[in-house]
Design a protein around this motif. Structure first.
Motif, PDB file in Angstrom:
ATOM      1  N   GLU A   1       1.057  -1.392   0.042  1.00 16.49           N
ATOM      2  CA  GLU A   1       0.110   0.108  -0.178  1.00 16.49           C
ATOM      3  C   GLU A   1       0.807   1.324  -0.061  1.00 16.49           C
ATOM      4  OE1 GLU A   1      -3.521   0.205   2.635  1.00 16.49           O
ATOM      5  OE2 GLU A   1      -3.563  -2.063   2.401  1.00 16.49           O
ATOM      6  N   TYR A   2       1.885   1.252   0.701  1.00 10.37           N
ATOM      7  CA  TYR A   2       2.847   2.446   0.928  1.00 10.37           C
ATOM      8  C   TYR A   2       4.101   2.596   0.023  1.00 10.37           C
ATOM      9  CZ  TYR A   2      -0.863   3.217   4.557  1.00 10.37           C
ATOM     10  OH  TYR A   2      -1.929   3.403   5.246  1.00 10.37           O
ATOM     11  N   THR A   3       4.773   1.463   0.313  1.00 10.67           N
ATOM     12  CA  THR A   3       6.371   1.131   0.029  1.00 10.67           C
ATOM     13  C   THR A   3       6.357   1.186  -1.397  1.00 10.67           C
ATOM     14  OG1 THR A   3       6.497   0.133   2.271  1.00 10.67           O
ATOM     15  CG2 THR A   3       8.463   0.068   0.855  1.00 10.67           C
ATOM     16  N   PHE A   4       5.840   0.212  -2.136  1.00 12.87           N
ATOM     17  CA  PHE A   4       6.181   0.010  -3.465  1.00 12.87           C
ATOM     18  C   PHE A   4       5.684   1.132  -4.215  1.00 12.87           C
ATOM     19  CE2 PHE A   4       6.320  -5.045  -2.896  1.00 12.87           C
ATOM     20  CZ  PHE A   4       7.647  -4.838  -2.578  1.00 12.87           C
ATOM     21  N   PRO A   5       4.487   1.684  -4.273  1.00 13.28           N
ATOM     22  CA  PRO A   5       4.173   3.090  -4.714  1.00 13.28           C
ATOM     23  C   PRO A   5       5.159   4.108  -4.606  1.00 13.28           C
ATOM     24  CG  PRO A   5       2.251   1.931  -3.691  1.00 13.28           C
ATOM     25  CD  PRO A   5       3.091   1.250  -3.428  1.00 13.28           C
ATOM     26  N   GLU A   6       5.523   4.285  -3.415  1.00 12.87           N
ATOM     27  CA  GLU A   6       6.411   5.327  -3.275  1.00 12.87           C
ATOM     28  C   GLU A   6       7.839   4.956  -3.818  1.00 12.87           C
ATOM     29  OE1 GLU A   6       6.390   8.142  -1.812  1.00 12.87           O
ATOM     30  OE2 GLU A   6       8.315   8.622  -1.621  1.00 12.87           O
ATOM     31  N   GLU A   7       8.366   3.858  -3.931  1.00 14.20           N
ATOM     32  CA  GLU A   7       9.600   3.397  -4.615  1.00 14.20           C
ATOM     33  C   GLU A   7       9.562   3.757  -6.134  1.00 14.20           C
ATOM     34  OE1 GLU A   7      11.576   0.040  -2.892  1.00 14.20           O
ATOM     35  OE2 GLU A   7      11.398   0.503  -0.793  1.00 14.20           O
ATOM     36  N   CYS A   8       8.445   3.609  -6.770  1.00 13.31           N
ATOM     37  CA  CYS A   8       8.289   3.771  -8.047  1.00 13.31           C
ATOM     38  C   CYS A   8       8.671   5.125  -8.349  1.00 13.31           C
ATOM     39  CB  CYS A   8       6.703   3.466  -8.481  1.00 13.31           C
ATOM     40  SG  CYS A   8       6.261   1.766  -8.525  1.00 13.31           S
ATOM     41  N   ARG A   9       8.460   6.061  -7.569  1.00 11.18           N
ATOM     42  CA  ARG A   9       8.805   7.377  -7.930  1.00 11.18           C
ATOM     43  C   ARG A   9      10.362   7.588  -8.180  1.00 11.18           C
ATOM     44  NH1 ARG A   9       5.308  11.233  -4.053  1.00 11.18           N
ATOM     45  NH2 ARG A   9       6.170  12.564  -5.226  1.00 11.18           N
ATOM     46  N   PHE A  10      11.469   6.728  -7.671  1.00  8.32           N
ATOM     47  CA  PHE A  10      12.623   7.068  -7.835  1.00  8.32           C
ATOM     48  C   PHE A  10      13.205   6.469  -9.006  1.00  8.32           C
ATOM     49  CE2 PHE A  10      13.957   8.235  -3.596  1.00  8.32           C
ATOM     50  CZ  PHE A  10      12.935   8.294  -2.725  1.00  8.32           C
ATOM     51  N   ALA A  11      12.356   6.351  -9.938  1.00  6.90           N
ATOM     52  CA  ALA A  11      12.470   6.134 -11.526  1.00  6.90           C
ATOM     53  C   ALA A  11      13.188   7.582 -11.972  1.00  6.90           C
ATOM     54  CB  ALA A  11      11.757   5.598 -12.329  1.00  6.90           C
ATOM     55  N   GLU A  12      12.750   8.491 -11.382  1.00  7.85           N
ATOM     56  CA  GLU A  12      12.972   9.896 -11.752  1.00  7.85           C
ATOM     57  C   GLU A  12      14.088  10.529 -10.839  1.00  7.85           C
ATOM     58  OE1 GLU A  12      10.686  13.685 -11.533  1.00  7.85           O
ATOM     59  OE2 GLU A  12       9.229  11.867 -11.633  1.00  7.85           O
ATOM     60  N   ARG A  13      15.234  10.890 -11.781  1.00  5.19           N
ATOM     61  CA  ARG A  13      16.413  11.289 -10.850  1.00  5.19           C
ATOM     62  C   ARG A  13      16.066  12.558  -9.960  1.00  5.19           C
ATOM     63  NH1 ARG A  13      22.155  11.103 -11.901  1.00  5.19           N
ATOM     64  NH2 ARG A  13      21.562   9.748 -13.703  1.00  5.19           N
ATOM     65  N   ALA A  14      15.140  13.393 -10.552  1.00  6.10           N
ATOM     66  CA  ALA A  14      14.976  14.690  -9.528  1.00  6.10           C
ATOM     67  C   ALA A  14      14.697  14.246  -8.242  1.00  6.10           C
ATOM     68  CB  ALA A  14      14.134  15.787 -10.567  1.00  6.10           C
ATOM     69  N   HIS A  15      13.486  13.418  -8.392  1.00  2.00           N
ATOM     70  CA  HIS A  15      13.077  13.066  -7.131  1.00  2.00           C
ATOM     71  C   HIS A  15      13.989  12.318  -6.177  1.00  2.00           C
ATOM     72  CE1 HIS A  15       9.812  11.909  -4.335  1.00  2.00           C
ATOM     73  NE2 HIS A  15      10.233  10.568  -4.411  1.00  2.00           N
ATOM     74  N   ALA A  16      14.700  11.284  -6.548  1.00  2.00           N
ATOM     75  CA  ALA A  16      15.714  10.974  -5.970  1.00  2.00           C
ATOM     76  C   ALA A  16      16.711  11.845  -5.332  1.00  2.00           C
ATOM     77  CB  ALA A  16      16.533   9.662  -6.876  1.00  2.00           C
ATOM     78  N   GLU A  17      17.320  12.766  -6.177  1.00  2.38           N
ATOM     79  CA  GLU A  17      18.096  13.732  -5.538  1.00  2.38           C
ATOM     80  C   GLU A  17      17.629  14.501  -4.308  1.00  2.38           C
ATOM     81  OE1 GLU A  17      20.556  14.739  -9.753  1.00  2.38           O
ATOM     82  OE2 GLU A  17      19.005  16.303  -9.013  1.00  2.38           O
ATOM     83  N   THR A  18      16.195  15.130  -4.568  1.00  2.00           N
ATOM     84  CA  THR A  18      15.487  15.541  -3.436  1.00  2.00           C
ATOM     85  C   THR A  18      15.554  15.061  -2.132  1.00  2.00           C
ATOM     86  OG1 THR A  18      14.119  16.748  -5.115  1.00  2.00           O
ATOM     87  CG2 THR A  18      13.622  16.953  -3.037  1.00  2.00           C
ATOM     88  N   VAL A  19      15.194  13.562  -2.349  1.00  2.00           N
ATOM     89  CA  VAL A  19      15.188  12.870  -0.985  1.00  2.00           C
ATOM     90  C   VAL A  19      16.417  12.518  -0.536  1.00  2.00           C
ATOM     91  CG1 VAL A  19      14.093  10.569  -0.259  1.00  2.00           C
ATOM     92  CG2 VAL A  19      12.855  12.034  -1.969  1.00  2.00           C
TER      93      VAL A  19
END
Ligand code: GUN
Ligand code: FE
Length: 442
Positions: A98-116
């Motif tokens: 419910e929470y983890t996998f949907p969130e981890e999908c966002r890390f395909a995007e470099r900009a998101h990964a950088e911010t986090v």
């Protein structure tokens, strides 16, 4: 080059489980000083003993009244789960879906990964953690981004790409061969570069095929200096699922053993529901179990039996497991570990707790040649604690000056406010309040 003056607290050895530490296990210098040169501890000792040997004009940071310890170490944490901390109401397997996998999908995007990644490092340094063994996601870019951010700050960090080729959303799954190829590229780019090290990271048995686990074992056999981390025996539903998926294995640990994943540089998070046999086999292999008390309470996984592990000779490390965990701070982890211990009649002493956060965790990760103690030649990763940082801590400190009581108060009442400063690689990377500095003169 810098001099830090304050009360030095560190460990030379495991202080044991007793109320008084084993002789020779604690380093405690009330008016002490650390001379930092080129990212390392050049000299350590009594201030008055060191003073005559210091070059005139050396800048002294005055932390008198504060405790200077080795920087805290977190042996298991998911940087990519920072933003799902405090998601309500689920236990492990539902929480993942419910929470983890949907969130981890966002890390395909470099900009998101950088911010986090930046937010995660800001926050770990703010709570005094200078080294962590970090889960990224299955996207290689989540690893490149994390290592880039850690390197820029001069940090000693372990991290790796999650390997999972089944039982997860398609956007997160790799393949047995593709996941290994990506890992090998990341190892070539990052392992051993500056202060960074690579951790092979099969998520846990249910999300890897036999082929993938076998391939991970192959990488490890060829490169035994790599770390490995995964999850083990955290939740009853998880254990039943592993038994269904791997009917040939006699227990959960046997799945990892079969593919050569259980060695001295292996960290398995949780280990709540292990059998005595599994504990003994883990101990023989020299692996460590990461005790993640805030996560175990939060996800309702169970109470970790530290005594049974110790009796089996099994190395225990201490970890936040954020985002399953609820606190990045070592104090929060210690407080929960103490509470879990109380429920099992095995309360954690302050000595044992702070040993685990520093030298104990460094040893579990085989990093004690570099970090975890206040020793000449060691890397200058430090945390400066103010035992009077909050009104309640100050009231408690007024009642006692004994070191273990101050440390215990920090472990129960402390939070980020008690972290006056954090130093990494000889540089101040976080400071709460302005601190007086002087020049050394003779
Ligand atoms: N088991 C498999 N994946 C995870 C995870 O992300 N967090 C925790 N706590 N356990 C897991
Ligand atoms: Fe975890």
């Amino acid at each position: 080059s810098r001099l830090l003056r304050g009360t030095l607290v560190g460990f030379l050895n495991d202080p044991g489980e007793g109320d008084t530490p084993e002789p020779g296990s604690v380093l405690h210098i009330e008016d002490g000083a650390l001379w930092l040169v080129d990212g390392r501890i050049h000299a350590v000792g009594e201030y008055t003993t060191l003073a005559p040997h210091l070059p005139a004009g050396l800048e002294m940071v005055d932390y008198r009244g504060k405790l200077i310890l080795p920087g805290f170490i977190d042996t298991h944490v998911h940087y990519v789960q920072l933003d799902i901390m405090a998601s309500y109401g689920r236990q492990l397997l539902d929480w993942l879906n419910e929470y983890t996998f949907p969130e981890e999908c966002r890390f395909a995007e470099r900009a998101h990964a950088e911010t986090v990644a930046e937010a995660f490092l800001d926050e770990t340094l703010r709570v005094g953690t200078t080294t962590a063994q970090v889960f990224c996601t299955s996207h290689p870019v989540s690893v490149d981004t994390f290592f880039t951010a850690a390197r820029k700050r001069g940090l000693r960090m372990l991290a790796g790409k999650v390997l999972m080729d089944r039982n997860a959303p398609e956007a997160l799954t790799d393949t047995a061969t593709g996941g290994i190829a990506d890992s090998e590229r990341l190892i070539a780019d990052w392992h051993g570069r500056d202060r960074l090290g690579y951790t092979l990271t099969p998520r846990f048995a249910p999300t890897s095929s036999r082929e993938q686990l076998d391939a991970v074992g192959g990488v490890l056999r060829n490169a035994p200096d790599l770390h490995l981390q995964s999850h083990l025996s955290e939740n009853r539903g998880e254990i039943d699922w592993v038994a269904e998926l791997f009917p040939e294995a006699r227990d959960y640990l046997a799945v990892y053993e079969r593919y050569g994943l259980v060695g001295p540089r292996s960290t398995f998070a949780h280990g709540i529901h292990l059998s005595d046999g599994e504990r003994k086999r883990l101990a023989q292999a020299g692996a460590n179990i990461a005790f993640c008390p805030t996560s175990n309470l939060y996800l309702g996984s169970g109470l970790f039996d530290r005594r049974a592990c110790r009796e089996a000779g099994l190395n225990i490390s201490l970890a936040s497991d954020v985002g399953g965990g609820t606190d990045l701070s070592g104090f929060g982890t210690l407080k929960a570990a103490y509470q879990v211990g109380q429920l099992l009649g095995q309360p954690l002493t302050a000595w044992q707790g702070f040993y685990r956060l520093t030298l104990g965790n460094a040893r579990a990760l085989h990093l004690d040649a570099h970090i975890g103690s206040l020793r000449e030649g060691g890397e200058a990763d430090l945390v400066v604690l103010d035992p009077r940082a909050t009104p309640l801590l100050a009231r408690r400190a007024a009642r006692t000056r004994r070191l273990d009581e101050l440390l215990f108060a920090l472990m129960i009442l402390g939070d980020d406010r008690a972290v006056q400063a954090t130093w990494a690689n000889g540089r101040c990377v976080h400071q709460r309040d302005a601190v007086p500095t002087h020049r050394v003169s003779h």
